[in-house]
Design a protein around this motif. Structure first.
Motif, mmCIF file in Angstrom:
data_model
loop_
_atom_site.group_PDB
_atom_site.id
_atom_site.type_symbol
_atom_site.label_atom_id
_atom_site.label_comp_id
_atom_site.label_asym_id
_atom_site.label_seq_id
_atom_site.Cartn_x
_atom_site.Cartn_y
_atom_site.Cartn_z
ATOM 1 N N ALA A 27 12.801 -69.766 -18.552
ATOM 2 C CA ALA A 27 13.357 -71.106 -18.797
ATOM 3 C C ALA A 27 14.591 -71.348 -17.943
ATOM 4 O O ALA A 27 14.775 -72.441 -17.387
ATOM 5 N N LEU A 28 15.433 -70.337 -17.813
ATOM 6 C CA LEU A 28 16.641 -70.492 -16.987
ATOM 7 C C LEU A 28 16.284 -70.645 -15.510
ATOM 8 O O LEU A 28 16.892 -71.459 -14.805
ATOM 9 N N VAL A 29 15.300 -69.891 -15.036
ATOM 10 C CA VAL A 29 14.891 -69.993 -13.630
ATOM 11 C C VAL A 29 14.300 -71.374 -13.353
ATOM 12 O O VAL A 29 14.595 -72.002 -12.323
ATOM 13 N N GLY A 72 16.756 -80.464 -15.395
ATOM 14 C CA GLY A 72 17.188 -79.081 -15.208
ATOM 15 C C GLY A 72 18.360 -78.721 -16.110
ATOM 16 O O GLY A 72 18.380 -77.649 -16.721
ATOM 17 N N PHE A 73 19.325 -79.631 -16.210
ATOM 18 C CA PHE A 73 20.472 -79.374 -17.085
ATOM 19 C C PHE A 73 20.042 -79.353 -18.559
ATOM 20 O O PHE A 73 20.560 -78.563 -19.358
ATOM 21 N N LEU A 74 19.098 -80.217 -18.919
ATOM 22 C CA LEU A 74 18.569 -80.183 -20.287
ATOM 23 C C LEU A 74 17.841 -78.862 -20.552
ATOM 24 O O LEU A 74 17.908 -78.310 -21.660
ATOM 25 N N MET A 75 17.152 -78.359 -19.523
ATOM 26 C CA MET A 75 16.448 -77.091 -19.662
ATOM 27 C C MET A 75 17.429 -75.933 -19.865
ATOM 28 O O MET A 75 17.138 -74.975 -20.592
ATOM 29 N N LEU A 96 9.852 -79.891 -22.097
ATOM 30 C CA LEU A 96 10.470 -80.028 -20.785
ATOM 31 C C LEU A 96 9.669 -79.346 -19.675
ATOM 32 O O LEU A 96 9.707 -79.792 -18.522
ATOM 33 N N LEU A 97 8.966 -78.264 -19.993
ATOM 34 C CA LEU A 97 8.219 -77.555 -18.943
ATOM 35 C C LEU A 97 7.164 -78.434 -18.267
ATOM 36 O O LEU A 97 7.086 -78.464 -17.023
ATOM 37 N N PRO A 98 6.314 -79.163 -19.017
ATOM 38 C CA PRO A 98 5.386 -80.078 -18.323
ATOM 39 C C PRO A 98 6.114 -81.158 -17.529
ATOM 40 O O PRO A 98 5.643 -81.578 -16.461
ATOM 41 N N LEU A 99 7.250 -81.597 -18.045
ATOM 42 C CA LEU A 99 8.016 -82.635 -17.351
ATOM 43 C C LEU A 99 8.546 -82.126 -16.015
ATOM 44 O O LEU A 99 8.488 -82.833 -15.001
ATOM 45 N N THR A 100 9.052 -80.889 -15.994
ATOM 46 C CA THR A 100 9.535 -80.334 -14.723
ATOM 47 C C THR A 100 8.395 -80.149 -13.727
ATOM 48 O O THR A 100 8.581 -80.356 -12.519
ATOM 49 N N ALA A 101 7.215 -79.772 -14.239
ATOM 50 C CA ALA A 101 6.057 -79.625 -13.343
ATOM 51 C C ALA A 101 5.660 -80.966 -12.740
ATOM 52 O O ALA A 101 5.393 -81.071 -11.528
ATOM 53 N N ILE A 102 5.619 -82.005 -13.569
ATOM 54 C CA ILE A 102 5.247 -83.346 -13.082
ATOM 55 C C ILE A 102 6.286 -83.858 -12.090
ATOM 56 O O ILE A 102 5.944 -84.422 -11.037
ATOM 57 N N VAL A 117 4.722 -74.234 -9.994
ATOM 58 C CA VAL A 117 3.993 -73.011 -10.367
ATOM 59 C C VAL A 117 4.679 -72.298 -11.520
ATOM 60 O O VAL A 117 4.037 -71.893 -12.499
ATOM 61 N N LEU A 118 5.988 -72.135 -11.433
ATOM 62 C CA LEU A 118 6.721 -71.400 -12.479
ATOM 63 C C LEU A 118 6.705 -72.158 -13.803
ATOM 64 O O LEU A 118 6.635 -71.546 -14.875
ATOM 65 N N SER A 119 6.752 -73.483 -13.754
ATOM 66 C CA SER A 119 6.688 -74.272 -14.989
ATOM 67 C C SER A 119 5.349 -74.067 -15.689
ATOM 68 O O SER A 119 5.294 -73.908 -16.916
#
Length: 393
Positions: A27-29, A72-75, A96-102, A117-119
């Motif tokens: 999550a931090l990465v 990213g800051f929310l993550m 948040l993970l799907p949102l960062t991927a999109i 990929v990491l998300s």
């Protein structure tokens, strides 16, 4: 038998812990990548983008640069919540993970591919560890009121400014009104939007007064306890708010060489427990291991009351000093006549003394050790004393 069961359980708990740490680390990465790619997208020219997402409008690519950094800051915040085992952190990360991927896809940058990929890789790992993050987020009435006041003032300023937009120079849309409210209430005041009538001036002054007050209250109520908790943990102390969350827990009174295996066993089984000791070095060590500890004399009534002995399920006393253990047992029995108290006697002759002090069960370590040695030497499980002692395991 006992050793085999503990040996079997420790690797399983170790693997579980490693998986949990992996989730927090991932999550931090992802958070850092989201911030970095967002900043890169804002800074780079349009010519550097497009091969990955050629059909995405340039305006969308530019917008997701800003939103990607914000996500990213929310993550980062959700990862910190995961670190504390909070359920809300797990849900926030899952959203948040799907949102960062999109956002990574929409940015149309070759630099955003690792983020995508990491998300996607992090989501299955997060789902596999959902049972681990079971702590609830407990907010006091003051904290809820402070958060409500902050949101309320921003809503008041946004909708009020939009309703009076004809009296302001520079407000045309709802976003302009929110921008004006946020900048004004935080006392930044760039001056690009200003009131043109007396009514607008009075409204602006009210936003300043209410905004400063709400920000001050919110910082004091929301950030203050977090700072207090960090200072308390540094000093090896638990705050009253943390103690209030204890329920149906095991109290471990005192700390010594005999106590460490008990603490390790309770920690491995996931039982909720609290150690009460005035040993400063032990307090610091247990705090570093994220084990609940109260720096106080375990034979005094006041710290046992703070430790919520009235809501505890059992008391365990096992240090290297039978006399101090007897005082702790006596105090616990006076405060909770109906609670189960188990003590360990380093000297077999002190077993009846601990029983008279109020212990329901006293285990003589010398006796137990002797029977275990004989059983190990003979290769037999037929010792009646050992069988009785291991029935509760």
């Amino acid at each position: 038998m006992v050793g085999e069961r503990v040996t079997e359980r420790v690797p399983e708990n170790w693997r579980w812990s490693v998986t949990t740490r992996a989730v927090v680390g991932l999550a931090l990465v992802v958070a850092l990548l989201s911030v970095a790619t967002g900043i890169l997208r804002i800074d780079q020219e349009a010519a550097d983008f497009g091969p990955i997402a050629p059909h995405v409008p340039l305006a969308v690519q530019e917008a997701v640069g800003f939103t990607g950094a914000l996500t990213g800051f929310l993550m980062v915040a959700s990862a910190l919540a995961l670190r504390r085992g909070l359920r809300v952190g797990w849900w926030a990360t899952l959203l948040l993970l799907p949102l960062t991927a999109i956002q990574g896809l929409l940015q149309g940058s070759q630099y955003s591919l690792p983020l995508v990929v990491l998300s996607l890789v992090s989501m299955p790992t997060l789902l596999l560890t959902h049972k681990r993050f079971d702590r609830s987020l407990s907010l006091t009435t003051t904290q809820l009121a402070a958060a409500g006041a902050l949101v309320g003032v921003q809503a008041y300023g946004t909708f009020g400014a939009y309703a009076l937009r004809d009296d302001f120079d520079g407000i045309e849309h709802l976003l302009d009104a929110f921008y004006f409210t946020l900048i004004t209430s935080s006392t930044v005041g760039y001056g690009d939007i200003g009131p043109e009538t007396e009514e607008a001036q009075l409204f602006t002054m009210s936003v300043v007064v209410l905004g400063v007050a709400s920000f001050g209250i919110a910082i004091g109520a929301l950030v203050g306890p977090a700072i207090q908790d960090r200072i308390s943990k540094t000093l090896g102390m638990m705050t009253d708010s943390e103690l209030e969350l204890l329920d149906d827990h095991v109290l471990v009174l005192g700390y010594g060489d005999l106590t460490e295996p008990i603490v390790s066993e309770l920690d491995a089984t996931g039982e909720q427990f609290l150690v009460v000791t005035e040993n400063e070095s032990a307090t610091s060590s247990l705090t570093d291991r994220d084990i609940r500890v109260l720096d106080a004399n375990p034979s005094d009534e006041e710290p046992l009351g703070r430790a919520k002995i009235e809501d505890a399920r059992a008391v365990v006393v096992a240090t290297n000093d039978d006399a101090r253990d007897a005082l702790a047992v006596l105090t616990a029995r006076e405060l909770r006549p109906d609670i189960r108290i188990v003590a360990a006697a380093t000297d077999r002759e002190n077993t009846p003394k601990l029983e008279r002090a109020g212990a329901d069960d006293v285990i003589s370590l010398a006796e137990l050790g002797g029977h275990l040695l004989v059983r190990s030497a003979l290769g037999s499980d037929e010792s009646p004393v050992v069988s009785r002692l291991l029935e509760t395991d």
